[in-house]
Structures are given as structure tokens and as C-alpha cells.
Design a protein around this motif. Sequence first.
Motif, PDB file in Angstrom:
ATOM      1  N   MET A   1       0.843  -1.193   0.000  1.00 38.62           N
ATOM      2  CA  MET A   1       0.000   0.000   0.000  1.00 38.62           C
ATOM      3  C   MET A   1       0.877   1.240   0.000  1.00 38.62           C
ATOM      4  O   MET A   1       2.060   1.201   0.328  1.00 38.62           O
ATOM      5  CB  MET A   1      -0.946   0.005   1.202  1.00 38.62           C
ATOM      6  CG  MET A   1      -0.304   0.336   2.537  1.00 38.62           C
ATOM      7  SD  MET A   1      -1.538   0.646   3.834  1.00 38.62           S
ATOM      8  CE  MET A   1      -1.858  -1.038   4.367  1.00 38.62           C
ATOM      9  N   GLY A   2       0.270   2.336  -0.411  1.00 40.18           N
ATOM     10  CA  GLY A   2       1.008   3.579  -0.527  1.00 40.18           C
ATOM     11  C   GLY A   2       0.989   4.011  -1.970  1.00 40.18           C
ATOM     12  O   GLY A   2      -0.063   4.020  -2.618  1.00 40.18           O
ATOM     13  N   GLU A   3       2.161   4.337  -2.512  1.00 41.43           N
ATOM     14  CA  GLU A   3       2.195   4.814  -3.890  1.00 41.43           C
ATOM     15  C   GLU A   3       1.779   3.719  -4.868  1.00 41.43           C
ATOM     16  O   GLU A   3       1.197   3.997  -5.905  1.00 41.43           O
ATOM     17  CB  GLU A   3       3.583   5.336  -4.232  1.00 41.43           C
ATOM     18  CG  GLU A   3       3.602   6.055  -5.562  1.00 41.43           C
ATOM     19  CD  GLU A   3       4.789   6.968  -5.737  1.00 41.43           C
ATOM     20  OE1 GLU A   3       4.710   7.891  -6.566  1.00 41.43           O
ATOM     21  OE2 GLU A   3       5.798   6.766  -5.054  1.00 41.43           O
ATOM     22  N   PHE A   4       2.052   2.472  -4.551  1.00 42.19           N
ATOM     23  CA  PHE A   4       1.570   1.343  -5.344  1.00 42.19           C
ATOM     24  C   PHE A   4       0.666   0.506  -4.459  1.00 42.19           C
ATOM     25  O   PHE A   4       1.037   0.165  -3.336  1.00 42.19           O
ATOM     26  CB  PHE A   4       2.733   0.491  -5.863  1.00 42.19           C
ATOM     27  CG  PHE A   4       3.521   1.161  -6.941  1.00 42.19           C
ATOM     28  CD1 PHE A   4       3.237   0.940  -8.271  1.00 42.19           C
ATOM     29  CD2 PHE A   4       4.545   2.036  -6.614  1.00 42.19           C
ATOM     30  CE1 PHE A   4       3.970   1.565  -9.278  1.00 42.19           C
ATOM     31  CE2 PHE A   4       5.280   2.665  -7.609  1.00 42.19           C
ATOM     32  CZ  PHE A   4       4.988   2.433  -8.940  1.00 42.19           C
ATOM     33  N   ALA A   5      -0.510   0.180  -4.949  1.00 44.87           N
ATOM     34  CA  ALA A   5      -1.485  -0.563  -4.154  1.00 44.87           C
ATOM     35  C   ALA A   5      -1.802  -1.881  -4.845  1.00 44.87           C
ATOM     36  O   ALA A   5      -2.297  -1.903  -5.975  1.00 44.87           O
ATOM     37  CB  ALA A   5      -2.761   0.257  -3.971  1.00 44.87           C
ATOM     38  N   SER A   6      -1.498  -2.993  -4.158  1.00 42.85           N
ATOM     39  CA  SER A   6      -1.765  -4.308  -4.727  1.00 42.85           C
ATOM     40  C   SER A   6      -1.855  -5.323  -3.602  1.00 42.85           C
ATOM     41  O   SER A   6      -1.492  -5.044  -2.451  1.00 42.85           O
ATOM     42  CB  SER A   6      -0.659  -4.718  -5.711  1.00 42.85           C
ATOM     43  OG  SER A   6       0.593  -4.786  -5.048  1.00 42.85           O
ATOM     44  N   ALA A   7      -2.343  -6.510  -3.932  1.00 43.31           N
ATOM     45  CA  ALA A   7      -2.452  -7.567  -2.929  1.00 43.31           C
ATOM     46  C   ALA A   7      -2.347  -8.926  -3.600  1.00 43.31           C
ATOM     47  O   ALA A   7      -2.628  -9.074  -4.798  1.00 43.31           O
ATOM     48  CB  ALA A   7      -3.770  -7.459  -2.160  1.00 43.31           C
ATOM     49  N   ALA A   8      -1.928  -9.917  -2.816  1.00 39.94           N
ATOM     50  CA  ALA A   8      -1.844 -11.302  -3.291  1.00 39.94           C
ATOM     51  C   ALA A   8      -2.309 -12.217  -2.170  1.00 39.94           C
ATOM     52  O   ALA A   8      -2.097 -11.930  -0.989  1.00 39.94           O
ATOM     53  CB  ALA A   8      -0.420 -11.644  -3.706  1.00 39.94           C
ATOM     54  N   LEU A   9      -2.935 -13.318  -2.545  1.00 40.90           N
ATOM     55  CA  LEU A   9      -3.442 -14.284  -1.563  1.00 40.90           C
ATOM     56  C   LEU A   9      -2.850 -15.661  -1.866  1.00 40.90           C
ATOM     57  O   LEU A   9      -2.871 -16.113  -3.015  1.00 40.90           O
ATOM     58  CB  LEU A   9      -4.971 -14.343  -1.629  1.00 40.90           C
ATOM     59  CG  LEU A   9      -5.676 -15.153  -0.546  1.00 40.90           C
ATOM     60  CD1 LEU A   9      -5.482 -14.512   0.839  1.00 40.90           C
ATOM     61  CD2 LEU A   9      -7.181 -15.252  -0.858  1.00 40.90           C
ATOM     62  N   LEU A  10      -2.297 -16.308  -0.829  1.00 39.12           N
ATOM     63  CA  LEU A  10      -1.691 -17.623  -0.987  1.00 39.12           C
ATOM     64  C   LEU A  10      -2.273 -18.601   0.020  1.00 39.12           C
ATOM     65  O   LEU A  10      -2.591 -18.226   1.157  1.00 39.12           O
ATOM     66  CB  LEU A  10      -0.178 -17.554  -0.788  1.00 39.12           C
ATOM     67  CG  LEU A  10       0.644 -16.681  -1.736  1.00 39.12           C
ATOM     68  CD1 LEU A  10       0.761 -15.268  -1.183  1.00 39.12           C
ATOM     69  CD2 LEU A  10       2.021 -17.277  -1.958  1.00 39.12           C
ATOM     70  N   ARG A  11      -2.376 -19.853  -0.411  1.00 39.12           N
ATOM     71  CA  ARG A  11      -2.767 -20.931   0.509  1.00 39.12           C
ATOM     72  C   ARG A  11      -1.736 -22.046   0.389  1.00 39.12           C
ATOM     73  O   ARG A  11      -1.517 -22.585  -0.692  1.00 39.12           O
ATOM     74  CB  ARG A  11      -4.149 -21.483   0.192  1.00 39.12           C
ATOM     75  CG  ARG A  11      -4.551 -22.638   1.133  1.00 39.12           C
ATOM     76  CD  ARG A  11      -5.814 -23.332   0.691  1.00 39.12           C
ATOM     77  NE  ARG A  11      -7.002 -22.583   1.066  1.00 39.12           N
ATOM     78  CZ  ARG A  11      -7.972 -22.225   0.237  1.00 39.12           C
ATOM     79  NH1 ARG A  11      -7.859 -22.526  -1.059  1.00 39.12           N
ATOM     80  NH2 ARG A  11      -9.038 -21.570   0.658  1.00 39.12           N
ATOM     81  N   ASP A  12      -1.066 -22.339   1.486  1.00 37.67           N
ATOM     82  CA  ASP A  12      -0.023 -23.373   1.521  1.00 37.67           C
ATOM     83  C   ASP A  12       1.023 -23.159   0.424  1.00 37.67           C
ATOM     84  O   ASP A  12       1.468 -24.104  -0.239  1.00 37.67           O
ATOM     85  CB  ASP A  12      -0.653 -24.765   1.387  1.00 37.67           C
ATOM     86  CG  ASP A  12      -1.608 -25.066   2.542  1.00 37.67           C
ATOM     87  OD1 ASP A  12      -1.373 -24.559   3.659  1.00 37.67           O
ATOM     88  OD2 ASP A  12      -2.590 -25.799   2.316  1.00 37.67           O
ATOM     89  N   GLY A  13       1.403 -21.900   0.239  1.00 37.09           N
ATOM     90  CA  GLY A  13       2.438 -21.573  -0.723  1.00 37.09           C
ATOM     91  C   GLY A  13       1.965 -21.458  -2.159  1.00 37.09           C
ATOM     92  O   GLY A  13       2.736 -21.046  -3.027  1.00 37.09           O
TER      93      GLY A  13
END
Length: 364
Positions: free
Chosen positions: A8-20
Motif C-alpha cells: 500500500m502507498g504509492e503502489f497498491a496491490s495484494a496477493a493471496l496464498l494458501r499453503d504456498g
Amino acid sequence: MIVLGIAMGEFASAALLRDGKLLGSSYEERFHRRKCYSGYPKKTIDYLLTENNIQPPQINKIMVMNQTQCGLEYAVVQRLSSFSIEDYVREAHEYYKPILFEGKEVKLLDVFRDKIQKDVFDNDIVEKLISEGETNENSKELRQTIIERHLGKNNTPIKFVEHHLSHAIYGYLYAPIGTKDALVFSADSFGDYSNSNVYRFKDGHIKVLHSGNTHNLGRLFRNITLAMGMKPYQHEYKVMGLAPYAAEKESKKAQRVFDSFLTGFDEGEWKFNTQPKDHYFTFKKLLEGLRFDSIAGGLQAHFEERLKEWFTFYIEENDDCDTVIFTGGLSMNVKANMLLAEIANKNEMQFFAAPSGDDFSHCI
């Protein structure tokens, strides 16, 4: 094990992982339909959780990129998505110049009060940023508050991960090679007070071979882009594309200007004749009279030679490594990447071009 990764901040993104395993990831801009949207990736997180039938209390860890400042002030003015070329020139004259040349204390949000967008964060967060700015002391607290207001206080540990280590792990884990042994380079303008790191990933361990904050290649490329009348953070590829059109004799004139500051990389250190006071006013003056394509050609040649020296040193020091990976903002220069792949030679070469919100100190 469910892990949520957040930038978050100047670039906003997200990722979701389950067991790698990566379940999904996205920039927030896709949901706002606004290129380079900055702030908190709320809509991205909501989408990822809904698509994978996961409730916030089920998240085991939240990993947040950047241990220090991450550009919350830039998000409040939507710098990347809203600034015109004129705004960046104004920033150089009214923000950076007083700080670097006159020793004054200037607040970004005072200079750009006319561009503040109070709907980016909750009102109290915005007001705190206006009054205090983002500091290394309050950055984690502000981001934790933003996350907990969205996902709730579920006793889920929130860990702030060093900027370049985030780049490196991303490149290592998702390289399509299944390697267990890799040499990973990460370079950009600035992130968590470093801008060139080298890691050795081997047998499940990570060893830091180099961590420095002195090279100026990213800042130089960005500010020459602006000095040539183009938009920084977006039009650097145009400068790179102009480079082959320059006559060698003329581009050498520009290259000598750049080479007179950062002279090379030797024995694990970036070498300077002298550090430039800034990267906009200084080089704009020194390059006066040179044509635009000559400047682009000289800059690209300088950029390539310095990176080649950096890569060559660590590849030779780690000649038993079978894979070389390059990530971070500088890895977006595809012409340089072609030369770096030749240096890698017998090694498998992988590039993970990752733009990053790196420029959160007075480093113009």
C-alpha cells in the motif's frame, strides 16, 4: 496456511496464498479503472477473499511490503495517477529544490494542497498525514490501523517485510524453473533505504551478498525523462526507445557527463567521482545543448555498463550457481536485460520486472 500479501502507498496491490500456492493477485487500479491508482488495495483484497471463500479471521499471516515509509503522502495526492508533467516540474522546483539546495523543511502536502484527495484513506488518517507527514516512526502504525479497520482485529500477525527482500522472494518463488539455487538481483530507485541488493538462495536459506543505497541509476533515468519533457514513472521506455537513434559520437558526449559521476562497480561497491546534488537541475544544466536522442543514447549506454559491471562481479563470485534472476524497477529496461542475459551465459536467466513505489526520500 493462508497468507495475505499487501503493498500500500504509492503502489497498491495484494496477493493471496494458501499453503504456498498463489490463489490470485492484482493491482488496485483494475478495480478503480484508474491507471496507477495509489492507496490501500481494499477492493483487491475483498475480491480475492470472496473468490476463494475465505473470511478475514481465517487469514493466518498478513505480510506488508516496506518496513519504513511507503508513499502514503503520494497516495493522498494520487501522484502517479494524477500528476501531469507540469506537476512533476513544480515538485522539482517547489519541493525538492528548497530541500536540497536551500536546506529548508518542506511538506509535500503543503505544496500540493490543491491535489489532496481525502477519500483515499479515512479522514483522520489523511489529516494526520497532512499535519505530520509519513515518517519511519508512524508508517507501520498508520498501515496497521488501515488494515485492521478493514479486516478487523483478528489477532492475525501483521509483518512488515523489507522492500528488496519482497522483490527477491517474488522472483525466486515464481520463476518458471523450479530452481533450488539462484542468484537474485534487486534494483530500483529506493526502498527501505537501499536500492541495489543481491541474494543467494540455496538449500532453503537466503544469504545477503550485497545491500547498498548509493547507485543513482533509477533516479537518473526518471529525472532525465522529466528533463526531456516526458512523464517520469511512465515514459522511461520512450527514452530507452530513443537510444538507438543517436549518433554514437553525440551520445558519447552525454555518456561522459553521466560517467563523470557514477564511474562503476568494483569489489562490491558503487564508485563515484562525486555524488550529484540532485538529478534534475544538475543534469539539465550539464546536458544543455545536446539533442534529445543523444541524451537518451548516452543515458542508456551508461545504464547498461554500470549494470553489466554489477552483474559480472557477483556472477563470477558465484559461478557454481545455475540461475540468475533480476527483479525490481530497473529490470523493466528490456534492452539492458538482453545484455545481462549474455553475461549470465551458462546460467538460466529470468526477469521479473516489478515497478515499485521506491522514491520516498528526498532523492531527486
